[in-house]
Design a protein around this motif. Structure first.
Motif, PDB file in Angstrom:
ATOM      1  N   TYR A 160      32.937  30.792  55.325  1.00 51.39           N
ATOM      2  CA  TYR A 160      33.279  32.145  54.894  1.00 51.39           C
ATOM      3  C   TYR A 160      32.324  32.665  53.821  1.00 51.39           C
ATOM      4  N   GLN A 161      31.421  31.830  53.346  1.00 49.38           N
ATOM      5  CA  GLN A 161      30.549  32.189  52.229  1.00 49.38           C
ATOM      6  C   GLN A 161      29.166  32.661  52.673  1.00 49.38           C
ATOM      7  N   ASN A 162      28.962  32.888  53.936  1.00 43.61           N
ATOM      8  CA  ASN A 162      27.615  33.127  54.446  1.00 43.61           C
ATOM      9  C   ASN A 162      27.001  34.461  54.040  1.00 43.61           C
ATOM     10  N   THR A 163      27.800  35.399  53.570  1.00 41.42           N
ATOM     11  CA  THR A 163      27.230  36.695  53.161  1.00 41.42           C
ATOM     12  C   THR A 163      27.507  37.012  51.695  1.00 41.42           C
ATOM     13  N   GLY A 164      27.996  36.051  50.945  1.00 46.53           N
ATOM     14  CA  GLY A 164      28.295  36.289  49.534  1.00 46.53           C
ATOM     15  C   GLY A 164      27.949  35.069  48.701  1.00 46.53           C
ATOM     16  N   ALA A 165      28.486  35.044  47.500  1.00 46.96           N
ATOM     17  CA  ALA A 165      28.264  33.888  46.634  1.00 46.96           C
ATOM     18  C   ALA A 165      28.861  32.645  47.290  1.00 46.96           C
ATOM     19  N   ARG A 166      28.132  31.546  47.189  1.00 43.60           N
ATOM     20  CA  ARG A 166      28.548  30.325  47.868  1.00 43.60           C
ATOM     21  C   ARG A 166      29.592  29.563  47.046  1.00 43.60           C
ATOM     22  N   THR A 167      30.740  30.198  46.875  1.00 47.93           N
ATOM     23  CA  THR A 167      31.882  29.593  46.192  1.00 47.93           C
ATOM     24  C   THR A 167      33.154  29.978  46.932  1.00 47.93           C
ATOM     25  N   GLY A 168      34.173  29.140  46.834  1.00 49.57           N
ATOM     26  CA  GLY A 168      35.442  29.428  47.484  1.00 49.57           C
ATOM     27  C   GLY A 168      36.516  28.473  46.997  1.00 49.57           C
ATOM     28  N   ILE A 169      37.738  28.743  47.416  1.00 55.35           N
ATOM     29  CA  ILE A 169      38.881  27.899  47.052  1.00 55.35           C
ATOM     30  C   ILE A 169      39.564  27.405  48.317  1.00 55.35           C
ATOM     31  N   VAL A 175      43.363  34.448  52.508  1.00 54.30           N
ATOM     32  CA  VAL A 175      43.544  35.343  51.365  1.00 54.30           C
ATOM     33  C   VAL A 175      42.161  35.769  50.893  1.00 54.30           C
ATOM     34  N   VAL A 176      41.966  37.075  50.734  1.00 60.89           N
ATOM     35  CA  VAL A 176      40.645  37.595  50.391  1.00 60.89           C
ATOM     36  C   VAL A 176      40.770  38.547  49.197  1.00 60.89           C
ATOM     37  N   PHE A 177      39.938  38.297  48.184  1.00 62.76           N
ATOM     38  CA  PHE A 177      39.829  39.196  47.037  1.00 62.76           C
ATOM     39  C   PHE A 177      38.501  39.937  47.154  1.00 62.76           C
ATOM     40  N   THR A 178      38.515  41.234  46.899  1.00 63.44           N
ATOM     41  CA  THR A 178      37.284  42.019  46.973  1.00 63.44           C
ATOM     42  C   THR A 178      37.144  42.875  45.730  1.00 63.44           C
ATOM     43  N   ARG A 179      35.882  43.090  45.338  1.00 64.50           N
ATOM     44  CA  ARG A 179      35.580  43.981  44.221  1.00 64.50           C
ATOM     45  C   ARG A 179      34.129  44.417  44.329  1.00 64.50           C
ATOM     46  N   ASP A 180      33.897  45.720  44.339  1.00 64.36           N
ATOM     47  CA  ASP A 180      32.541  46.277  44.348  1.00 64.36           C
ATOM     48  C   ASP A 180      31.669  45.680  45.455  1.00 64.36           C
ATOM     49  N   GLY A 181      32.251  45.481  46.622  1.00 68.14           N
ATOM     50  CA  GLY A 181      31.494  44.949  47.744  1.00 68.14           C
ATOM     51  C   GLY A 181      31.429  43.443  47.808  1.00 68.14           C
ATOM     52  N   ASP A 182      31.832  42.763  46.744  1.00 69.63           N
ATOM     53  CA  ASP A 182      31.850  41.304  46.737  1.00 69.63           C
ATOM     54  C   ASP A 182      33.171  40.799  47.303  1.00 69.63           C
ATOM     55  N   ARG A 183      33.121  39.631  47.915  1.00 66.01           N
ATOM     56  CA  ARG A 183      34.290  39.067  48.570  1.00 66.01           C
ATOM     57  C   ARG A 183      34.437  37.597  48.181  1.00 66.01           C
ATOM     58  N   PHE A 184      35.679  37.188  47.960  1.00 65.41           N
ATOM     59  CA  PHE A 184      35.965  35.790  47.645  1.00 65.41           C
ATOM     60  C   PHE A 184      37.144  35.355  48.504  1.00 65.41           C
ATOM     61  N   VAL A 185      36.966  34.241  49.213  1.00 59.94           N
ATOM     62  CA  VAL A 185      37.962  33.789  50.186  1.00 59.94           C
ATOM     63  C   VAL A 185      38.679  32.539  49.682  1.00 59.94           C
ATOM     64  N   VAL A 186      39.992  32.558  49.857  1.00 65.16           N
ATOM     65  CA  VAL A 186      40.829  31.383  49.593  1.00 65.16           C
ATOM     66  C   VAL A 186      41.442  30.959  50.927  1.00 65.16           C
ATOM     67  N   GLU A 187      41.130  29.753  51.349  1.00 60.58           N
ATOM     68  CA  GLU A 187      41.690  29.213  52.583  1.00 60.58           C
ATOM     69  C   GLU A 187      42.900  28.343  52.234  1.00 60.58           C
ATOM     70  N   VAL A 188      43.996  28.540  52.960  1.00 63.12           N
ATOM     71  CA  VAL A 188      45.252  27.847  52.663  1.00 63.12           C
ATOM     72  C   VAL A 188      45.581  26.880  53.799  1.00 63.12           C
ATOM     73  N   LYS A 189      45.885  25.646  53.439  1.00 64.76           N
ATOM     74  CA  LYS A 189      46.246  24.624  54.417  1.00 64.76           C
ATOM     75  C   LYS A 189      47.478  23.862  53.937  1.00 64.76           C
ATOM     76  N   ARG A 190      48.111  23.171  54.855  1.00 59.11           N
ATOM     77  CA  ARG A 190      49.108  22.187  54.453  1.00 59.11           C
ATOM     78  C   ARG A 190      48.628  20.827  54.939  1.00 59.11           C
ATOM     79  N   GLU A 191      49.003  19.782  54.222  1.00 59.76           N
ATOM     80  CA  GLU A 191      48.539  18.443  54.567  1.00 59.76           C
ATOM     81  C   GLU A 191      49.725  17.479  54.609  1.00 59.76           C
ATOM     82  N   LEU A 192      49.830  16.772  55.726  1.00 56.95           N
ATOM     83  CA  LEU A 192      50.936  15.845  55.940  1.00 56.95           C
ATOM     84  C   LEU A 192      50.526  14.384  55.850  1.00 56.95           C
TER      85      LEU A 192
END
Length: 286
Positions: free
Chosen positions: A224-233, A188-205
């Protein structure tokens, strides 16, 4: 800044109120104000000749003063009541996440980027509350959270679809399964004004504790943070709880940070757990 994020949530609540109350006498006025807000936002974001500020053009429509006054009163009621819509525990957890963002050097020089990521964190917390309180086995969008059959447990795609659907209503359209992100495909990727924020989804058993999921999946989210702010979910569907009970919100959202070799700033991850294999409260036994 937290107040601005709260107001963004309250604007969303106004939109929901309009959708739920189409026959109310104030709906026409409310929709007029929402349309005006959209027009102003489009005007501010429209490309301008160099040197001409956004919003310099004439407004496309004018909201009558009496209409604006009534709607401002309605919006003020949302602002006034906003704190009562989120519990103290939810507000405290959101504030702790925003505090972590405040100290991140990648966001120090861009208030807009910090606000953008803060909005995603804010609404992600609201999504967790939605999963805890509003999910139902009778709702097609959320029934996967109540699946008990170990041979038919949901894949992470169910959570991804649920999250992207709800967040797109709050944040604007989110990208799903977006290619060409760090040479891979982001959930899942949110973008605004060239900025990108990635949410990675997993399941855990097996082990959905924060340390375990950070060890198992953290490096992928960081990449996924190598070209933007070093934050993610990292959003995890927790299928390890066989007792049918949910997880408290305080334990559902935690932060982890790590500094890669040769880098000058930490990578900040928000680990967000959504409990699956749930039972209705009336079905639980000690």
């Amino acid at each position: 800044e937290a107040s601005l994020l709260t107001r963004a949530g309250q604007l969303h609540q106004l939109k929901q109120w309009v959708a739920r109350n189409p026959s109310d006498a104030q709906v026409g006025d409310a929709q007029a104000l929402l349309n005006r807000i959209d027009e102003l936002a489009a005007d501010l974001l429209a490309p301008r000749p160099e040197g001409q500020p956004g919003g310099a053009g004439p407004p496309t429509s004018i909201v009558p003063q009496d209409v604006q006054g009534r709607l401002e009163a309605l919006l003020q009621s949302f602002i006034t009541d906003g704190d009562r819509r989120l519990s103290a525990q939810v507000q405290e957890r959101i504030d702790q996440c925003l505090e972590a963002l405040d100290g991140h050097p990648d966001l120090a020089k861009s208030r807009g980027l910090k606000m953008f990521i803060g909005q995603i964190v804010y609404f992600t917390a609201c999504f967790v509350v939605h999963c805890i309180d509003r999910a139902s086995p009778a709702d097609q969008l959320t029934s996967y959270l109540f699946e008990q059959d170990v041979n038919n447990l949901p894949k992470e795609g169910k959570l991804q679809h649920h999250y992207a659907t709800v967040m797109s209503a709050w944040m604007g359209q989110a990208g799903v399964e977006v290619r060409a992100v760090a040479g891979g495909r982001a959930d899942v990727v949110f973008t605004r004004d060239g900025d990108r924020f990635v949410v990675e989804v997993k399941r855990e058993l097996q082990d959905a504790t924060p340390d375990a999921v950070f060890t198992a999946y953290g490096s992928q989210v960081e990449e996924y943070q190598n070209t933007g702010a070093r934050t993610g979910i990292l959003l995890v569907l927790d299928l390890t709880r066989s007792d049918g009970k949910g997880l408290h919100l305080r334990e559902s959202i935690v932060t982890r940070s790590v500094r890669r070799h040769g880098e000058s700033a930490d990578r900040l991850l928000f680990l967000v757990a959504v409990s699956g294999r749930r039972k209705r409260p009336s079905e639980l036994t000690t």
